[in-house]
Scaffold this motif. Structure first.
Motif, short mmCIF file in Angstrom:
data_model
loop_
_atom_site.label_atom_id
_atom_site.label_comp_id
_atom_site.label_asym_id
_atom_site.label_seq_id
_atom_site.Cartn_x
_atom_site.Cartn_y
_atom_site.Cartn_z
N GLY A 192 -20.67 81.43 87.48
CA GLY A 192 -20.81 81.08 89.07
C GLY A 192 -19.73 80.06 89.55
O GLY A 192 -19.91 79.45 90.41
N GLY A 193 -18.65 79.97 88.80
CA GLY A 193 -17.39 79.30 89.11
C GLY A 193 -16.26 79.89 88.34
O GLY A 193 -16.33 81.05 87.73
N ASP A 194 -15.19 79.34 88.66
CA ASP A 194 -14.05 79.74 87.68
C ASP A 194 -13.93 79.30 86.48
O ASP A 194 -13.65 78.00 86.32
N LEU A 195 -13.56 80.11 85.59
CA LEU A 195 -13.31 79.60 84.29
C LEU A 195 -11.85 79.98 83.90
O LEU A 195 -11.38 81.09 84.18
N LEU A 196 -10.91 78.95 83.23
CA LEU A 196 -9.45 79.10 83.10
C LEU A 196 -9.52 79.16 81.41
O LEU A 196 -9.55 77.88 80.91
N PHE A 197 -9.04 80.07 80.74
CA PHE A 197 -9.29 79.92 79.37
C PHE A 197 -7.83 79.76 78.76
O PHE A 197 -6.76 80.55 78.96
N LYS A 198 -7.69 78.86 78.27
CA LYS A 198 -6.43 78.32 77.34
C LYS A 198 -6.39 78.97 76.13
O LYS A 198 -7.08 78.57 75.12
N CYS A 199 -5.52 80.01 75.86
CA CYS A 199 -5.82 80.94 74.83
C CYS A 199 -4.94 80.58 73.50
O CYS A 199 -4.06 81.05 72.98
N GLU A 200 -5.64 79.47 72.88
CA GLU A 200 -4.83 78.98 71.53
C GLU A 200 -5.14 80.05 70.42
O GLU A 200 -4.67 79.94 69.29
N ASN A 201 -5.89 80.95 70.45
CA ASN A 201 -6.02 81.93 69.69
C ASN A 201 -5.01 82.80 69.56
O ASN A 201 -4.49 83.64 68.74
N PHE A 202 -4.08 82.72 70.49
CA PHE A 202 -2.72 83.17 70.42
C PHE A 202 -1.57 82.45 70.00
O PHE A 202 -0.40 82.69 69.97
N GLN A 203 -2.22 81.12 69.65
CA GLN A 203 -1.12 80.11 69.00
C GLN A 203 -0.58 80.66 67.70
O GLN A 203 -1.23 81.42 67.24
N ARG A 204 0.52 80.14 67.22
CA ARG A 204 0.96 80.43 65.85
C ARG A 204 0.11 80.16 64.87
O ARG A 204 -0.82 79.10 65.02
N ALA A 205 0.02 81.00 63.77
CA ALA A 205 -1.15 80.71 62.77
C ALA A 205 -2.53 81.06 63.29
O ALA A 205 -3.34 80.45 62.60
N GLY A 206 -2.65 81.39 64.49
CA GLY A 206 -4.14 81.73 65.14
C GLY A 206 -4.76 80.75 65.75
O GLY A 206 -6.01 80.88 65.88
N ALA A 207 -4.46 79.46 65.65
CA ALA A 207 -5.12 78.31 66.11
C ALA A 207 -4.19 77.25 66.77
O ALA A 207 -3.27 77.14 66.32
N PHE A 208 -5.03 76.38 67.70
CA PHE A 208 -4.24 75.06 67.97
C PHE A 208 -3.83 74.38 67.13
O PHE A 208 -2.85 73.48 67.28
#
Lengths: 321, 321
Positions: free
Chosen positions: B41-57
């Motif tokens: 019901g609103g806008d979600l903006l996903f910051k994709c740290e699953n694409f960070q190096r070694a797979g995580a923030f």
């Protein structure tokens, strides 16, 4: 909207398609992976059509075809037969245009795909799971409804729409040495090859196909359409065979078609899941499998790969069968 | 490189961290999904740290901490204990700095994580799977090697590094009404809250936590650190408890902490896989689960969500257990 008449699309038809679908389609990102580059020995640029609406590049072609119809052509809706991504693409495009969609689906279609098509408000007719039953059911639906048939690939507007993915990729990364896409019925490969040959005349254009559905490879090699029996590949999006039109376009533009084993497809699919953390379907992994098999000279080269789609059944992954 | 001395980081330390890790870290994309927006019901903006190096923030914090060490601090390498993403992040950061990494891992760590840590060239010491054994093994390693201990979250440079994800997100999408992140030991939540409160003072800052590992929720509510026994959540990245420092930072900046059930975590994780075609780990789904549970007033609002990581065992998915 007026549309120039086409039967074999040219680059300007891809430009028209890009304008036409712009309000509806996602401009998908181009992703890269250090570890996959290392594996390949060159730069891989993945055009992520698995992030396209309805989960696959098919939306581009269906959307272009539907919005190219005149109001009188569209008034009774559209119809197609498909158990896969084209069904969802047509259903969503029809919803966006505000017309009816009639989809013939084999009775053994995955529940998740049936649910997606229903979710877009399409009318579904189930049929037995063979080509004859599908075509008969489709003829019947078209007779009854007057709906306009949208072929999954042997349609110039569909081909032009599919070409918009390569156009976007080459506009973002103009200096590609090669571009790769999987080959099923040849709609994506045709559109990709027209866009790439126009934008980058010297580019290597490479198709990739499962060994178990190698009709395009055989047709390309023997310079005559071939219809092998076996199409039982896990890459379910690539079981279809070239049409006369897609065969002609591919023969003219494509440099090479490479085939890969089932085992290589599953391994490459898993590699992309693990290293890129994105979900792709088996058909989508076929060009990368050709690179992993060292069938492509990648050293110091830059390759664009169309990642075609991400619609998989998360309850049944190929490495768990 | 010189570094101002910090114990509770401020925004300028996050700016320093951003400069320091820039040559090494990925600037991850912000993705959206029409169907998840509709659901929320609103806008979600996903910051994709699953694409960070070694797979995580975690790479942001570890990289910042490692590259903040003076040459003499770094000369004997770095050490940590972790079965998860921090281990991989430290191992990769050490490889990039060209120093040794000593990682203490529980003997029952997933094979794939052990292989990843080994792949970065780290030295692994296995220990029994309990906190005491881990700390003893770490002390032993540090004694023997003289390596510098990098705590997974109770470290000001780690916290400042984690804050760079929210900084990037708010620089790309400045008009967020709220920002959400999961809470484990509180390193990410601390860094996120410092960045967000500075860049957008009126923003709602929301932490999300599994009901089965609700120490931050209890500590926040009772305004005193709590240590509940049960941390057997599927969200394995969130089983740790706040430190005095992360508790203090969170108390000061965060507006609300929401808890969610295990069932909601798995359902939300699968939702993101299906609708976004990206791979996220269970811990990562916790803030979105809070939104799906209608615990956040989303109508007409814009929410940023830090997707923390994508390291999952593809042979054992939570909905298949």
């Amino acid at each position: 909207m007026t549309t120039s008449s086409i039967s074999t699309p040219e680059f300007r038809h891809i430009e028209e398609a890009a304008e036409r679908i712009k309000p509806y389609a996602n401009k998908t990102p181009v992703l890269t992976s250090r570890s996959l580059n290392k594996l390949a020995g060159g730069d891989l640029l993945f055009k992520c059509e698995n992030f396209q609406r309805a989960g696959a590049f098919k939306f581009r072609g269906a959307c272009n075809a539907l919005f190219s119809l005149s109001d009188s052509q569209a008034k009774n809706g559209v119809a197609t037969h498909s158990s896969g991504n084209h069904a969802q693409a047509v259903a969503l495009s029809a919803k966006l245009r505000g017309i009816d969609a009639y989809i013939v689906m084999p009775e053994n279609s995955p529940k998740i795909k049936v649910a997606a098509v229903k979710g877009y408000g399409a009318h579904i007719t189930f049929c037995e799971s063979n080509q004859n039953a599908r075509e008969e059911a489709l003829d019947d639906v078209v007779d009854k409804t007057g709906a306009h048939f949208i072929h999954p690939y042997d349609n110039e507007y569909v081909i032009a729409g599919q070409g918009t993915a390569a156009k976007e990729l080459l506009e973002e990364v103009p200096d590609l040495d090669m571009i790769l896409a999987p080959v099923g019925g040849g709609g994506l490969m045709s559109g990709t090859s027209i866009a790439a040959r126009f934008l980058q005349p010297a580019i290597q254009i490479i198709g990739a196909e499962p060994e178990l559905a190698n009709d395009a490879y055989l047709s390309f090699t023997l310079d005559k359409r071939q219809f092998p029996d076996t199409t039982q590949t896990i890459a379910d999006g690539l079981r279809t065979t070239l049409s006369e039109r897609t065969f002609r376009i591919i023969s003219q533009n494509v440099n090479q078609i490479i085939t890969v084993s089932e085992e290589a497809i599953v391994r490459s699919m898993r590699h992309i899941w693990e290293r890129m953390n994105i979900i792709i379907e088996p058909s989508c992994a076929v060009p990368f499998a050709a690179i992993c098999n060292e069938e492509v000279e990648m050293t110091g080269k830059k390759a664009g790969i169309i990642l075609t789609g991400g619609n998989v059944d998360l309850d049944h992954l190929p490495w768990q069968e």
